[in-house]
Design an enzyme around this catalytic site. Structure first.
Site, mmCIF file in Angstrom:
data_model
loop_
_atom_site.group_PDB
_atom_site.id
_atom_site.type_symbol
_atom_site.label_atom_id
_atom_site.label_comp_id
_atom_site.label_asym_id
_atom_site.label_seq_id
_atom_site.Cartn_x
_atom_site.Cartn_y
_atom_site.Cartn_z
ATOM 1 N N ASP A 65 0.855 -1.195 0.000
ATOM 2 C CA ASP A 65 0.000 0.000 0.000
ATOM 3 C C ASP A 65 0.892 1.247 0.000
ATOM 4 O O ASP A 65 1.889 1.311 0.717
ATOM 5 C CB ASP A 65 -0.912 -0.009 1.239
ATOM 6 C CG ASP A 65 -2.046 0.985 1.123
ATOM 7 O OD1 ASP A 65 -3.205 0.554 1.093
ATOM 8 O OD2 ASP A 65 -1.770 2.214 1.055
ATOM 9 N N ILE A 66 0.498 2.232 -0.804
ATOM 10 C CA ILE A 66 1.311 3.453 -0.931
ATOM 11 C C ILE A 66 1.265 4.319 0.336
ATOM 12 O O ILE A 66 2.180 5.100 0.589
ATOM 13 C CB ILE A 66 0.892 4.259 -2.186
ATOM 14 C CG1 ILE A 66 2.030 5.146 -2.660
ATOM 15 C CG2 ILE A 66 -0.379 5.056 -1.944
ATOM 16 C CD1 ILE A 66 1.834 5.681 -4.066
ATOM 17 N N ASN A 97 -12.983 -3.279 2.256
ATOM 18 C CA ASN A 97 -14.061 -2.294 2.242
ATOM 19 C C ASN A 97 -14.865 -2.363 0.946
ATOM 20 O O ASN A 97 -14.290 -2.474 -0.137
ATOM 21 C CB ASN A 97 -13.473 -0.882 2.379
ATOM 22 C CG ASN A 97 -12.706 -0.698 3.683
ATOM 23 O OD1 ASN A 97 -13.099 -1.236 4.712
ATOM 24 N ND2 ASN A 97 -11.612 0.052 3.643
ATOM 25 N N GLN A 139 -14.425 2.546 1.321
ATOM 26 C CA GLN A 139 -13.737 2.203 0.072
ATOM 27 C C GLN A 139 -13.425 3.469 -0.718
ATOM 28 O O GLN A 139 -14.305 4.317 -0.926
ATOM 29 C CB GLN A 139 -14.610 1.258 -0.770
ATOM 30 C CG GLN A 139 -13.911 0.743 -2.018
ATOM 31 C CD GLN A 139 -14.767 -0.253 -2.800
ATOM 32 O OE1 GLN A 139 -15.967 -0.380 -2.550
ATOM 33 N NE2 GLN A 139 -14.158 -0.945 -3.732
ATOM 34 N N HIS A 197 -10.193 -5.101 -3.257
ATOM 35 C CA HIS A 197 -8.863 -5.277 -2.656
ATOM 36 C C HIS A 197 -8.991 -5.678 -1.201
ATOM 37 O O HIS A 197 -9.903 -5.242 -0.505
ATOM 38 C CB HIS A 197 -8.014 -4.010 -2.786
ATOM 39 C CG HIS A 197 -8.673 -2.776 -2.267
ATOM 40 N ND1 HIS A 197 -9.638 -2.078 -2.975
ATOM 41 C CD2 HIS A 197 -8.528 -2.112 -1.097
ATOM 42 C CE1 HIS A 197 -10.035 -1.040 -2.274
ATOM 43 N NE2 HIS A 197 -9.390 -1.037 -1.112
ATOM 44 N N PHE A 198 -8.059 -6.504 -0.788
ATOM 45 C CA PHE A 198 -7.932 -6.900 0.612
ATOM 46 C C PHE A 198 -6.698 -6.201 1.165
ATOM 47 O O PHE A 198 -5.629 -6.282 0.565
ATOM 48 C CB PHE A 198 -7.740 -8.422 0.745
ATOM 49 C CG PHE A 198 -8.976 -9.210 0.429
ATOM 50 C CD1 PHE A 198 -9.367 -9.421 -0.887
ATOM 51 C CD2 PHE A 198 -9.748 -9.751 1.441
ATOM 52 C CE1 PHE A 198 -10.511 -10.145 -1.184
ATOM 53 C CE2 PHE A 198 -10.894 -10.477 1.164
ATOM 54 C CZ PHE A 198 -11.284 -10.671 -0.161
ATOM 55 N N HIS A 199 -6.857 -5.540 2.312
ATOM 56 C CA HIS A 199 -5.710 -4.990 3.028
ATOM 57 C C HIS A 199 -5.229 -6.075 3.989
ATOM 58 O O HIS A 199 -6.043 -6.623 4.746
ATOM 59 C CB HIS A 199 -6.112 -3.812 3.920
ATOM 60 C CG HIS A 199 -6.655 -2.619 3.199
ATOM 61 N ND1 HIS A 199 -5.896 -1.484 2.985
ATOM 62 C CD2 HIS A 199 -7.880 -2.348 2.683
ATOM 63 C CE1 HIS A 199 -6.644 -0.568 2.360
ATOM 64 N NE2 HIS A 199 -7.855 -1.078 2.167
#
Ligand code: 5GP
Length: 139
Positions: A32-33, A88, A95, A101-103
């Site tokens: 993740d950025i 989310n 979101q 996407h999964f974090h």
């Protein structure tokens, strides 16, 4: 689903750089950025679905297989034995990128982030009705 390519599709296609973790025919994963902490990783399907419930069985299954493998690598490399998976769906649910996407977010002893919510007592009558309705509606 939006016709415009999501930022994550552009990452998959190599248009936008990322720190890649994993790739196969169905799944892509990268850092993740704006991480909550070191080792905050995103895992996404290559299929450009906005919401989890729109995903094909193939992508869902491949995500299910990739997630534990990536989690195992993250905890072994970062040393964080605890972690959360956050996913989310919809802006009210937090979101911001409309590509599933999964974090994976490691939790270190010193981490200050948390994912908690207020709870209420389950109403047994309402619960019975709701659980049956949802169950009967599953396709
Ligand atoms: P959401 O709030 O939709 O669940 O999470 C979207 C996540 O995508 C955020 O944590 C955000 O930091 C991350 N993100 C957004 N744009 C980029 C990008 O261009 N590159 C990477 N690596 N992560 C991004």
């Amino acid at each position: 689903m939006s016709e415009e390519k999501s930022i994550f599709t552009r990452i998959i296609e190599g248009e936008i750089p990322c720190f890649k973790i994993f790739e196969n025919e169905y799944v892509y994963s990268f850092l993740d950025i704006n991480p909550a902490c070191p080792g905050h990783v995103l895992v996404i399907p290559k299929e450009p679905a906005s919401y989890l419930h729109e995903l094909s069985p193939e992508s869902s299954s491949e995500l299910g297989k990739a997630l534990p493998r990536i989690c195992k690598s993250i905890i072994e490399i970062t040393g964080a034995s605890n972690y959360n998976i956050i996913q989310n769906n919809g802006s009210e649910a937090g979101q911001t990128v409309f590509h599933v996407h999964f974090h994976i977010i490691p939790k270190y002893p010193e981490s200050t982030h948390s994912f908690t919510w207020k709870t209420v007592k389950l109403d047994k009558k309402a619960a019975l009705e709701l659980s049956q309705k949802i169950s009967d509606n599953i396709e």
